[in-house]
Design a protein around this motif. Structure first.
Motif, mmCIF file in Angstrom:
data_model
loop_
_atom_site.group_PDB
_atom_site.id
_atom_site.type_symbol
_atom_site.label_atom_id
_atom_site.label_comp_id
_atom_site.label_asym_id
_atom_site.label_seq_id
_atom_site.Cartn_x
_atom_site.Cartn_y
_atom_site.Cartn_z
ATOM 1 N N SER A 163 0.830 -1.206 0.000
ATOM 2 C CA SER A 163 0.000 0.000 0.000
ATOM 3 C C SER A 163 0.863 1.255 0.000
ATOM 4 C CB SER A 163 -0.949 0.005 1.196
ATOM 5 O OG SER A 163 -0.231 0.059 2.421
ATOM 6 N N GLU A 170 1.229 8.375 -6.085
ATOM 7 C CA GLU A 170 0.219 9.380 -6.433
ATOM 8 C C GLU A 170 0.165 10.556 -5.464
ATOM 9 O OE1 GLU A 170 -4.501 9.437 -7.728
ATOM 10 O OE2 GLU A 170 -3.229 7.685 -8.034
ATOM 11 N N GLY A 223 -10.705 -1.068 2.182
ATOM 12 C CA GLY A 223 -11.512 -1.461 1.030
ATOM 13 C C GLY A 223 -12.800 -0.696 0.876
ATOM 14 N N GLY A 224 -13.076 0.241 1.776
ATOM 15 C CA GLY A 224 -14.261 1.083 1.652
ATOM 16 C C GLY A 224 -15.462 0.602 2.440
ATOM 17 N N HIS A 242 -11.471 10.354 -0.453
ATOM 18 C CA HIS A 242 -11.700 9.003 0.041
ATOM 19 C C HIS A 242 -11.850 7.980 -1.081
ATOM 20 C CE1 HIS A 242 -14.256 5.657 1.522
ATOM 21 N NE2 HIS A 242 -13.385 5.690 2.520
ATOM 22 N N GLU A 243 -12.644 8.288 -2.082
ATOM 23 C CA GLU A 243 -12.914 7.315 -3.148
ATOM 24 C C GLU A 243 -11.627 6.912 -3.858
ATOM 25 O OE1 GLU A 243 -15.668 6.787 -7.195
ATOM 26 O OE2 GLU A 243 -15.876 8.565 -5.919
ATOM 27 N N ARG A 244 -10.797 7.884 -4.203
ATOM 28 C CA ARG A 244 -9.547 7.566 -4.903
ATOM 29 C C ARG A 244 -8.595 6.804 -3.983
ATOM 30 N NH1 ARG A 244 -7.201 5.251 -8.733
ATOM 31 N NH2 ARG A 244 -5.054 5.964 -9.166
ATOM 32 N N VAL A 246 -9.415 4.686 -1.668
ATOM 33 C CA VAL A 246 -9.895 3.303 -1.650
ATOM 34 C C VAL A 246 -9.464 2.577 -2.917
ATOM 35 C CG1 VAL A 246 -11.951 1.846 -1.732
ATOM 36 C CG2 VAL A 246 -11.818 3.727 -0.077
ATOM 37 N N GLU A 247 -9.583 3.234 -4.063
ATOM 38 C CA GLU A 247 -9.177 2.618 -5.325
ATOM 39 C C GLU A 247 -7.709 2.200 -5.297
ATOM 40 O OE1 GLU A 247 -9.988 5.377 -8.408
ATOM 41 O OE2 GLU A 247 -12.174 5.113 -8.329
ATOM 42 N N LEU A 248 -6.851 3.096 -4.827
ATOM 43 C CA LEU A 248 -5.420 2.801 -4.745
ATOM 44 C C LEU A 248 -5.145 1.620 -3.824
ATOM 45 C CD1 LEU A 248 -3.535 6.222 -4.527
ATOM 46 C CD2 LEU A 248 -3.418 4.531 -6.367
ATOM 47 N N ARG A 250 -7.181 -0.755 -2.868
ATOM 48 C CA ARG A 250 -7.712 -2.004 -3.421
ATOM 49 C C ARG A 250 -6.754 -2.556 -4.476
ATOM 50 N NH1 ARG A 250 -14.073 -0.405 -4.405
ATOM 51 N NH2 ARG A 250 -14.861 -0.946 -2.312
ATOM 52 N N GLN A 251 -6.214 -1.678 -5.322
ATOM 53 C CA GLN A 251 -5.269 -2.114 -6.349
ATOM 54 C C GLN A 251 -4.021 -2.737 -5.730
ATOM 55 O OE1 GLN A 251 -4.575 1.405 -8.739
ATOM 56 N NE2 GLN A 251 -6.721 1.551 -9.331
#
Length: 253
Positions: A163, A170, A223-224, A242-244, A246-248, A250-251
């Motif tokens: 992580s 980013e 994971g949100g 927050h949304e971005r 979580v995306e990072l 999760r990836q």
């Protein structure tokens, strides 16, 4: 009651003193830590019992009884204190049936106190706080940490490494400004833009999570999903980030 708890924490924290030099061994570290932590915890227990006589006491969040319970970390960031570093605080959380109801964090060195009561907002030194207004991770200052004795939780160190690599690609910067609870509270106040961590660490996170939520930050797992004290990951972030985040994360998994 919140004002009474703030007064107790600030008054008793004033007696914290770092050792003259850092401990030279793990055994010495434990001895010096106990000499500072044990009396402070005892004084906090006695004072908080007077404020809420019916509340039980737990030094850790694990296996809490039903009803009201004080969960106290007298030295969150004890490693820093023992090294002569300023990043430590006292954390006090009142939990009712497993849910944080009240939280107070005090930093002696910063002369600052974060506080929140469920449904009443969050403050720093009595002034209402709110999270960052940033909308892009490229401008964000993120923070992360690990739970105590991280190697006792299989896979957590590896998840932390993956992580960190993902967020470093980013975010503007990533720091570990421990203690954990204070970093989450700094997200609540907009000093940090997000904080994440893998592993179970309810004692350090529960009260700070309440402060973050009450301030308007978004608190979930990495994971949100909805965060609970038993969750295996944690994320607190400014609403627009927050949304971005979580995306990072999760990836990275």
């Amino acid at each position: 009651m919140l004002k009474s708890v703030i007064t107790i924490v600030e008054t008793l924290a004033a007696d914290i003193r770092a050792p003259e030099r850092p401990p030279a061994s793990l055994e010495e570290l434990g001895t010096v830590f106990s000499a500072i932590d044990d009396p402070l915890a005892a004084h906090l227990r006695a004072a908080l019992t007077e404020v809420r006589p019916g509340a039980k006491w737990a030094g850790e969040f694990d296996d809490l009884p039903a009803g009201e319970v004080w969960v106290v970390d007298a030295l969150d960031g004890a490693v820093q204190l023992l090294q002569g570093l300023p990043q430590y605080c006292v954390t006090v959380t009142l939990v009712r049936d497993g849910e944080p109801e009240l939280a107070v964090l005090h930093s002696l060195r910063l002369e600052e106190t974060y506080a929140a009561r469920k449904g009443e907002g969050a403050t720093r030194n009595g002034t209402p706080i709110g999270p960052s207004r940033k909308k892009s991770l490229e401008a964000a200052v993120a923070a992360t940490s690990q739970p105590p004795f991280v190697m006792t939780q299989p896979g957590v160190a590896e998840a932390a490494g993956r992580s960190l690599t993902a967020v470093l690609r980013e975010a503007a910067a990533v720091r570990n400004l421990g203690p954990t609870s204070w970093q989450v509270a700094d997200v609540a106040a907009g000093r940090l833009d997000l904080f994440w961590q893998y592993g179970t660490d309810a004692t350090n996170l529960a009260g700070a999570a309440l402060i973050a939520r009450e301030a308007g930050a978004v608190v979930t797992t990495a994971g949100g999903a909805a965060w609970t004290p038993s969750a295996g990951s944690f994320l607190a972030a400014a609403p627009a980030l927050h949304e971005r985040a979580v995306e990072l994360l999760r990836q990275a998994e």
